[in-house]
Motif scaffolding. Structure first.
Motif, mmCIF file in Angstrom:
data_model
loop_
_atom_site.group_PDB
_atom_site.id
_atom_site.type_symbol
_atom_site.label_atom_id
_atom_site.label_comp_id
_atom_site.label_asym_id
_atom_site.label_seq_id
_atom_site.Cartn_x
_atom_site.Cartn_y
_atom_site.Cartn_z
ATOM 1 N N TRP B 47 0.818 -1.203 0.000
ATOM 2 C CA TRP B 47 0.000 0.000 0.000
ATOM 3 C C TRP B 47 0.859 1.262 0.000
ATOM 4 O O TRP B 47 0.453 2.299 -0.501
ATOM 5 N N ARG B 48 2.042 1.155 0.541
ATOM 6 C CA ARG B 48 2.892 2.344 0.622
ATOM 7 C C ARG B 48 3.779 2.509 -0.595
ATOM 8 O O ARG B 48 4.349 3.575 -0.816
ATOM 9 N N SER B 49 3.952 1.421 -1.376
ATOM 10 C CA SER B 49 4.917 1.499 -2.472
ATOM 11 C C SER B 49 4.319 2.299 -3.624
ATOM 12 O O SER B 49 3.117 2.295 -3.863
ATOM 13 N N GLY B 50 5.158 3.032 -4.354
ATOM 14 C CA GLY B 50 4.685 3.753 -5.523
ATOM 15 C C GLY B 50 4.829 2.881 -6.761
ATOM 16 O O GLY B 50 3.955 2.863 -7.638
ATOM 17 N N GLU B 51 5.919 2.127 -6.807
ATOM 18 C CA GLU B 51 6.260 1.367 -7.999
ATOM 19 C C GLU B 51 5.224 0.317 -8.365
ATOM 20 O O GLU B 51 4.919 0.117 -9.522
ATOM 21 N N ALA B 52 4.695 -0.340 -7.318
ATOM 22 C CA ALA B 52 3.778 -1.435 -7.576
ATOM 23 C C ALA B 52 2.570 -0.984 -8.381
ATOM 24 O O ALA B 52 1.922 -1.788 -9.040
ATOM 25 N N TRP B 53 2.287 0.292 -8.314
ATOM 26 C CA TRP B 53 1.042 0.774 -8.914
ATOM 27 C C TRP B 53 1.271 1.577 -10.172
ATOM 28 O O TRP B 53 0.327 2.175 -10.688
ATOM 29 N N GLN B 54 2.518 1.618 -10.723
ATOM 30 C CA GLN B 54 2.800 2.598 -11.770
ATOM 31 C C GLN B 54 2.058 2.357 -13.079
ATOM 32 O O GLN B 54 1.893 3.281 -13.849
ATOM 33 N N PRO B 386 -0.890 5.176 10.187
ATOM 34 C CA PRO B 386 -0.032 5.723 9.136
ATOM 35 C C PRO B 386 0.365 4.716 8.060
ATOM 36 O O PRO B 386 0.698 5.117 6.962
ATOM 37 N N VAL B 387 0.358 3.449 8.350
ATOM 38 C CA VAL B 387 0.838 2.494 7.354
ATOM 39 C C VAL B 387 -0.223 1.558 6.806
ATOM 40 O O VAL B 387 -0.125 1.101 5.673
ATOM 41 N N LEU B 388 -1.254 1.264 7.608
ATOM 42 C CA LEU B 388 -2.203 0.240 7.175
ATOM 43 C C LEU B 388 -3.304 0.825 6.300
ATOM 44 O O LEU B 388 -3.781 1.917 6.555
ATOM 45 N N PRO B 389 -3.710 0.076 5.265
ATOM 46 C CA PRO B 389 -4.880 0.519 4.503
ATOM 47 C C PRO B 389 -6.144 0.173 5.261
ATOM 48 O O PRO B 389 -6.328 -0.960 5.682
ATOM 49 N N THR B 390 -6.992 1.156 5.491
ATOM 50 C CA THR B 390 -8.275 0.884 6.149
ATOM 51 C C THR B 390 -9.382 1.585 5.376
ATOM 52 O O THR B 390 -9.121 2.466 4.558
ATOM 53 N N TRP B 391 -10.609 1.195 5.681
ATOM 54 C CA TRP B 391 -11.751 1.817 5.014
ATOM 55 C C TRP B 391 -11.779 3.322 5.294
ATOM 56 O O TRP B 391 -12.039 4.127 4.413
ATOM 57 N N GLY B 392 -11.509 3.650 6.536
ATOM 58 C CA GLY B 392 -11.536 5.058 6.911
ATOM 59 C C GLY B 392 -10.494 5.858 6.148
ATOM 60 O O GLY B 392 -10.736 7.004 5.761
#
Ligand code: ATP
Ligand code: MG
Lengths: 340, 444
Positions: B47-54, B386-392
């Protein structure tokens, strides 16, 4: 089962010290306003002397509110006495704590008035009966089940396997009281205190329960303290009876003697009510004896019974409380100035 | 049969309970799938990486939303040099590599972006690359030539020169045959080609290119402003939400109940102290305290959970349980238990607490979603983990990016729907449990 007669077995002549021995026992409840201001106290038990020999069955009789339950709870160690001592098997209960108190509790069974209330509604009978065993360290499921089955069989709840799986609300009042008695017997006590064990039951099962109590009391040579407001239930089931009035013991004698030749005007009043064949049980209770039960907060001066007493002696009874041990006969004690 | 089993069998008579249970089972299944498919640390890093989503489009709605509205928006097309044959010609000292990447484009809308990712291995001299775009008509549009480094992104759609030559933004101009400057250019459907010609100066140098023609829609759940697939956050938000709700509910109700029972049983100063603590705690506002902790200390979800539980222990529930336990304290069976030697702890845990469990269970079930919502609210307020993806946090991102203003409804609706589904599931089950257990409580 034949109704046991008191004459078949003489009252225990206690060798040495009796099993239970209370002296000058007082239990007062403080009355408080707003939680902390003392405004008086309820003198529920006031100077009670009581002995109970091993294997002896004794009744405490008295009208509602005279302090019978308070006396029972004090003897059970559920209330701390305000004064006086209780000795059980030679050991004083005052200041008994922790392990010693727990040991005492294993040796005394308690049967309460309301059998349904006395059983936790969310436990099945198996669990209810296992509780005392677990608390007192009876290890092993099999051993516990064996003892539970024995106790259930003893109180006549057979087959035990059926009963064990039931919940209290699935049993009749009489069966519930049998479970309560089984629970009181589980730890093989030396004494059972039964506080009005049949007053909330149907008239039809009262005799059964009383006979059951008498039978187990004899078979196990238990000391039994049977508390009741109903003098009519005393005759066949105990050896000795104590009459309680306003927190005090006013008369005690072997039960046949008490019923035949009562010494205290209060006992007489109770007995004369029994003799009325037309009155039903409940009305009898309310009508006798005439007048109000004494207030335990502001008790009458002198003899507690004098405002209701037909023989009250002016200038004597309302002044000085009678000592508890006038003895019209050797084993008959009365607290009444008439016997001075 | 025990009262519990009886209650549960009676639960079957309530369709709402079964529906609620179904929703909860579904959510739990999703949660289990999430943690097994993407382990915790992986999900966090992903979720924090930029590359994975390029190679995903930015803020793209889900495909089905577009199709449902009758749209024909393009999906993302990826073509790599690995998928085609690379021609090779040798000259003196140099090699010429040529690859033709076909782009099959059947959609009714223009792509969002066009990027070429180039990777090259060389010792010393960078390869020189020339790009040419071929329309289905065979027309060739030169896209320029340049040296490329080891890993480079050539943003074709950002090429200003190309834009002025085409008269349209490149991602439009490359896919239309409209005259330059036309107001409403139409897509020319067909197969386009990108021709990559590379001059290699070293014998062992390599070149790999990956053309991404970004669609306007993506997957089942769409993407956010950082190109991240919302599926990951929605998926991983489920176990986090359930764990937070469950742990907070367990943490607060169990402790509250035990403390209330202890106070009732022991009475005296213990009870008084518990009551006063509760009264003080009741006027402490939970949310501002959480905001304070989050701002001053850390917004870690586990810290927030801790604060919620600690502040929840002496909650108003203590008063309620106390009121219910006070009459039970006087029950003859408790006196009997004392008479056969039960200690304080046993009386509290085995005789007082079980008596009010029937009331507690429905309350507990309905409490879970309130804590799920609390976590979401915190995240919306910017106090998400700060690090986990959550619905909120999805909602927070959507809000920060003015998603609704830009018409990205999916971005708000998806997490909101999951939150509501959670609330609905637990509420339906909780209310049914209440109906099943509480008449019993009144009757016993
Ligand atoms: N825990 C207590 N706190 C304060 N007062 C009490 C308490 N327990 C009993 N009392 C009071 O003590 C008096 C005697 O009560 P007790 O229950 O001993 O009478 P009883 O003879 O058993 O009556 P009953 O036949 O109604 O059971 C009553 O006035 C009662 O209100
Ligand atoms: Mg009583």
């Amino acid at each position: 089962m034949t109704t046991p007669q008191p004459s078949t077995r003489p009252p225990q002549a206690a060798p040495g010290e009796p099993l239970l021995c209370a002296e000058g026992l007082h239990t007062h409840f403080e009355l408080r306003q707003w939680g902390f201001v003392r405004v008086g106290s309820v003198r529920a038990v006031e100077g009670v002397d009581l002995t109970l020999g091993a294997g002896e069955a004794v009744a405490v009789v008295g009208e509602s509110g005279c302090g019978k339950s308070s006396l029972a709870r004090t003897l059970l160690g559920l209330h701390r006495p305000t004064g006086g001592t209780v000795r059980f098997d030679g050991t004083p209960l005052n200041g008994l704590s922790g392990r010693a108190l727990k040991r005492y509790r294993a040796r005394v069974g308690y049967v309460q008035q309301d059998p349904y209330g006395a059983l936790p509604p969310f436990m099945d009978i198996q669990r209810i009966l296992a509780e005392p065993l677990i608390i007192h360290g009876v290890r092993g499921r099999a051993e516990r089940e064996r003892r539970i089955d024995t106790a259930l069989a003893e109180v006549g709840l057979t087959p035990a396997a059926d009963t064990r799986r039931k919940f209290p609300h699935q049993l009749s009042g009489g069966q519930q009281q049998r479970v309560v008695i089984a629970r009181a017997l589980l730890l093989r006590p030396a004494m059972i205190i039964a506080d009005e064990p049949v007053s909330m039951l149907d008239a039809s099962v009262r005799v059964e329960i009383l006979e059951l109590l008498r039978r187990v009391q004899r078979e196990h040579r238990l000391a039994l303290l049977y508390i009741t407001h109903d003098l009519s239930t005393v005759r066949h089931y105990v050896d000795r009876a104590l009459v309680m009035y306003g927190g005090r013991i006013v008369e005690q004698a072997p039960v046949t003697d008490l019923l035949a030749r009562s010494g205290h005007p209060y006992t007489e009043a109770l007995l004369s009510a029994l003799g009325d064949p037309d009155a039903d049980n409940a009305r009898r209770q309310r009508e006798v004896p005439g007048g109000e039960p004494p207030s335990l907060v502001h008790p009458p001066s002198g003899c507690r019974f004098h405002p209701r007493c037909p023989h009250a002696m002016q200038g004597k009874c309302e002044v000085e409380p009678p000592p508890p041990d006038f003895r019209p006969r050797a084993d008959h004690r009365v607290a009444c100035w008439l016997h001075e | 049969m025990s009262p519990w089993l009886q209650g549960l069998t009676r639960l079957r008579q309530y369709p709402s309970a079964l529906a609620g249970l179904g929703i909860i089972v579904l959510l739990v299944a999703v949660a289990i799938y999430a943690v097994t498919a993407i382990p915790y640390s992986e999900a966090r890093d992903l979720w924090r990486s930029g590359e994975a989503w390029q190679d995903l489009p930015t803020s793209a709605p889900p495909v089905w939303a577009d199709r449902l509205l009758g749209g024909d928006a393009p999906r993302t097309i990826r073509v790599a040099t690995d998928d085609v044959v690379m021609e090779q010609e040798r000259y003196e000292g140099v090699r010429l590599q040529r690859a033709t990447l076909p782009v099959e484009f059947p959609y009714g809308g223009f792509p969002q972006e066009v990027n070429l990712f180039v990777e090259s291995q060389f010792d010393d001299r960078q390869p020189f690359v020339r790009l040419t775009w071929r329309t289905p008509d065979g027309e060739a549009i030169p896209l320029g030539a340049r040296r490329v480094g080891e890993s480079e992104r050539i943003s074709i759609s950002q090429d200003r020169q190309l834009e002025s030559r085409l008269g349209f933004a490149p991602q439009v101009g490359l896919f239309t045959d409209a005259a330059p400057g036309t107001d409403d250019p139409q897509v020319r459907q067909g197969t386009y080609e990108l021709v990559i010609e590379a001059i290699q100066f070293e014998e062992t140098a390599t070149l790999d290119a990956n053309l991404v023609v970004y669609g306007q829609v993506h997957g089942l759940f769409g993407t956010d402003h950082k190109r991240r697939d919302l599926a990951v956050a929605l998926l991983w938000g489920t176990p986090i939400a359930l764990a937070f709700g469950l742990l907070a509910a367990v943490g607060t109700t169990v402790t509250t109940l035990i403390i209330a029972a202890t106070g009732v049983w022991l009475g005296g100063w213990v009870d008084a102290a518990i009551q006063r603590l509760t009264e003080v705690n009741m006027i402490l506002p939970l949310l501002p305290i959480l905001v304070m902790v989050g701002t001053l200390y850390s917004t870690s979800i586990w810290l927030m959970l801790g604060v919620v539980v600690v502040l929840g222990i002496f909650s108003a529930g203590i008063k309620m349980y106390r009121a219910m336990l006070l009459p039970i304290r006087e029950a003859p069976y408790i006196e009997a238990a004392r008479a056969y030697g039960a200690g304080n702890a046993r009386i509290i845990l085995r005789y007082l607490v079980p008596r009010i469990l029937p009331v507690l269970i429905p309350t507990f079930v309905t409490l879970i979603p309130t804590y799920v919502f609390l976590e979401a609210s915190l995240a919306v307020l910017g106090l998400g983990d700060p690090v986990l993806p959550t619905w909120g946090k999805i909602l927070n991102d959507a809000q920060a990016q003015s998603a609704l203003y830009h018409g990205h409804y999916y971005w708000v609706l998806e997490p909101a729907a999951l939150l509501m589904l959670t609330g609905l599931g637990f509420a339906m089950l909780g209310f049914a449990l209440d109906r099943v257990f509480n008449p019993r409580l009144r009757s016993v």
